[in-house]
Design a protein around this motif. Structure first.
Motif, PDB file in Angstrom:
ATOM      1  N   ARG A 343       0.831  -1.206   0.000  1.00  0.00           N
ATOM      2  CA  ARG A 343       0.000   0.000   0.000  1.00  0.00           C
ATOM      3  C   ARG A 343       0.865   1.255   0.000  1.00  0.00           C
ATOM      4  NH1 ARG A 343      -3.856  -0.704   4.984  1.00  0.00           N
ATOM      5  NH2 ARG A 343      -4.247   1.490   4.463  1.00  0.00           N
ATOM      6  N   LEU A 344       2.006   1.209   0.783  1.00  0.00           N
ATOM      7  CA  LEU A 344       2.929   2.354   0.793  1.00  0.00           C
ATOM      8  C   LEU A 344       3.529   2.561  -0.585  1.00  0.00           C
ATOM      9  CD1 LEU A 344       4.664   4.544   2.166  1.00  0.00           C
ATOM     10  CD2 LEU A 344       6.297   2.738   2.774  1.00  0.00           C
ATOM     11  N   ASN A 345       3.949   1.471  -1.225  1.00  0.00           N
ATOM     12  CA  ASN A 345       4.569   1.563  -2.533  1.00  0.00           C
ATOM     13  C   ASN A 345       3.634   2.175  -3.564  1.00  0.00           C
ATOM     14  OD1 ASN A 345       6.788   0.889  -4.400  1.00  0.00           O
ATOM     15  ND2 ASN A 345       5.275  -0.497  -5.290  1.00  0.00           N
ATOM     16  N   GLU A 346       2.338   1.851  -3.447  1.00  0.00           N
ATOM     17  CA  GLU A 346       1.365   2.382  -4.403  1.00  0.00           C
ATOM     18  C   GLU A 346       1.180   3.883  -4.257  1.00  0.00           C
ATOM     19  OE1 GLU A 346      -2.094   0.107  -3.619  1.00  0.00           O
ATOM     20  OE2 GLU A 346      -1.351  -1.705  -4.634  1.00  0.00           O
ATOM     21  N   THR A 347       1.511   4.414  -3.088  1.00  0.00           N
ATOM     22  CA  THR A 347       1.323   5.847  -2.856  1.00  0.00           C
ATOM     23  C   THR A 347       2.563   6.681  -3.160  1.00  0.00           C
ATOM     24  OG1 THR A 347       2.005   5.707  -0.530  1.00  0.00           O
ATOM     25  CG2 THR A 347      -0.335   5.325  -1.024  1.00  0.00           C
ATOM     26  N   LEU A 348       3.725   6.025  -3.375  1.00  0.00           N
ATOM     27  CA  LEU A 348       4.954   6.783  -3.615  1.00  0.00           C
ATOM     28  C   LEU A 348       4.920   7.453  -4.974  1.00  0.00           C
ATOM     29  CD1 LEU A 348       7.628   4.263  -2.252  1.00  0.00           C
ATOM     30  CD2 LEU A 348       6.736   6.306  -1.117  1.00  0.00           C
ATOM     31  N   THR A 349       5.433   8.683  -5.026  1.00  0.00           N
ATOM     32  CA  THR A 349       5.496   9.446  -6.269  1.00  0.00           C
ATOM     33  C   THR A 349       6.937   9.790  -6.588  1.00  0.00           C
ATOM     34  OG1 THR A 349       5.323  11.591  -5.157  1.00  0.00           O
ATOM     35  CG2 THR A 349       3.248  10.449  -5.690  1.00  0.00           C
TER      36      THR A 349
END
Length: 372
Positions: A343-349
């Motif tokens: 979930r954290l990885n999906e939010t990284l920009t």
């Protein structure tokens, strides 16, 4: 081809007799056996210099060489032969007399000794005292070092007449040469006990066991030596004793690596803490210290604590503590942990991952981290 004597001595062809003599003495000092003890070519080099001097210091030989070269000298019967002189020391005695260039006369100074000790890094940081035991040649207590039974006389050596040295005459191509050597009866002292000491057999020295306290200075490094004057072997017939050299080995410390006066330690932190930033305690020489780890700190970055390193030897200052940040990537994740990371990885920009470092800067940082 024989060498040019002018080139060997480094003088001009119109050099005066005084200049030739001065050049030869200077070159001879450079080839002295005390300076070239381990140079197998020293004797050959000196023989070459001596031959050059023999040619140029004689007016007739020099004139012959200037006109006809080495061939003219050979035709005139000149053929240098230094083989009968023995060693290079004998050659020096021939040209400069016995005892030249500081040759020893009289009883010998005592030899030096070396021992090794091991201390901890904390001992090196604070200073300490260690006790060492070692064997040394000491003054005989029975005769107090004079080599004679107490109450018996010490007479002038009949062999050398009290000079401590003997002279031997050797015939060489240059005439008779007087060589000086230490007397084999009194060993350079010039005196002989009428009744030699029964404890030391007349030498005035005996093996002893010694114990001394060695003060380890604050800030000493691994491999450094401490010199203790007069704690070595006793000298002959009252001559000055040698020195004791104490080699200090500093044991490795599991917490620190020493680099000069700086200390380096590694701080293991999990990825989430490094990303968020945190405050942690790190070990120091005197206990621990609180360190702020900024959010987003990268693997291999250094945090420096000024003045928390090793004390500088005889300077009164301290080096720094350098803390290498080692980011630990989590392993053996549970399903919940994996889900959270996904979930954290999906939010990284791109904003989260962008770095101001160049590719070469990143590479240097990684290599430094691997080297540490």
């Amino acid at each position: 081809m024989p060498s040019d004597p002018y080139e060997v001595l480094g003088v001009a062809r119109d050099a005066s007799e005084q200049q030739i003599k001065k050049a030869f003495r200077k070159l001879a000092r450079e080839l002295h056996p005390d300076v070239n003890a381990h140079d197998p070519q020293a004797e050959e080099k000196f023989k070459q210099a001596a031959e050059a001097y023999e040619i140029l210091s004689d007016a007739e030989r020099r004139a012959t060489y200037d006109r006809y070269g080495h061939e003219g000298l050979r035709s005139g019967g000149y053929a240098p032969n230094f083989d009968s002189f023995g060693s290079i020391a004998d050659l020096f005695n021939t040209f400069f007399g016995g005892g030249a260039f500081g040759a020893r006369a009289g009883p010998a100074t005592g030899g030096d000794l070396a021992v090794a000790v091991e201390i901890d890094l904390l001992d090196a940081a604070e200073g300490t005292t260690v006790t060492v035991s070692y064997e040394a040649i000491g003054v005989c207590e029975h005769c107090h070092g004079n080599g004679a039974e107490p109450g018996t006389p010490i007479n002038t050596c009949e062999r050398c007449g009290g000079a401590g040295q003997l002279q031997a005459v050797t015939r060489t191509p240059f005439g008779q040469v007087v060589r000086t050597m230490e007397c084999d009866v009194c060993f350079g002292d010039g005196r002989v006990a009428s009744s030699p000491c029964g404890e030391c057999r007349g030498r005035g020295r005996v093996p002893t066991q010694r114990t001394v306290d060695v003060a380890i200075p604050v800030g000493i490094a691994d491999g450094q030596r401490i010199r203790m004057s007069g704690q070595g072997h006793a000298g002959e017939a009252g001559a000055r004793p040698g020195d004791l050299y104490v080699l200090v080995n500093v044991r490795e410390d599991e917490r620190f690596i020493r680099e000069g006066d700086d200390l380096i330690t590694v701080l293991d932190l999990p990825l989430p803490l490094v990303a968020l930033g945190t405050s942690v305690e790190v070990p120091t020489l005197t206990g621990s210290a609180s360190v702020e780890v900024p959010a987003g700190t990268q693997p291999g970055e250094m945090i420096t604590l000024k003045g928390q390193g090793m004390p500088m030897l005889r300077r009164g200052r301290h080096g720094d503590m350098r803390i290498l940040v080692n980011v630990v990537t989590p392993r053996r994740l549970t399903d919940e942990q994996r889900e959270l990371l996904e979930r954290l990885n999906e939010t990284l920009t791109e904003e989260n991952l962008h770095s101001e470092e160049s590719m070469f800067a990143k590479l240097r940082r990684v290599l430094r981290h691997q080297a540490a």
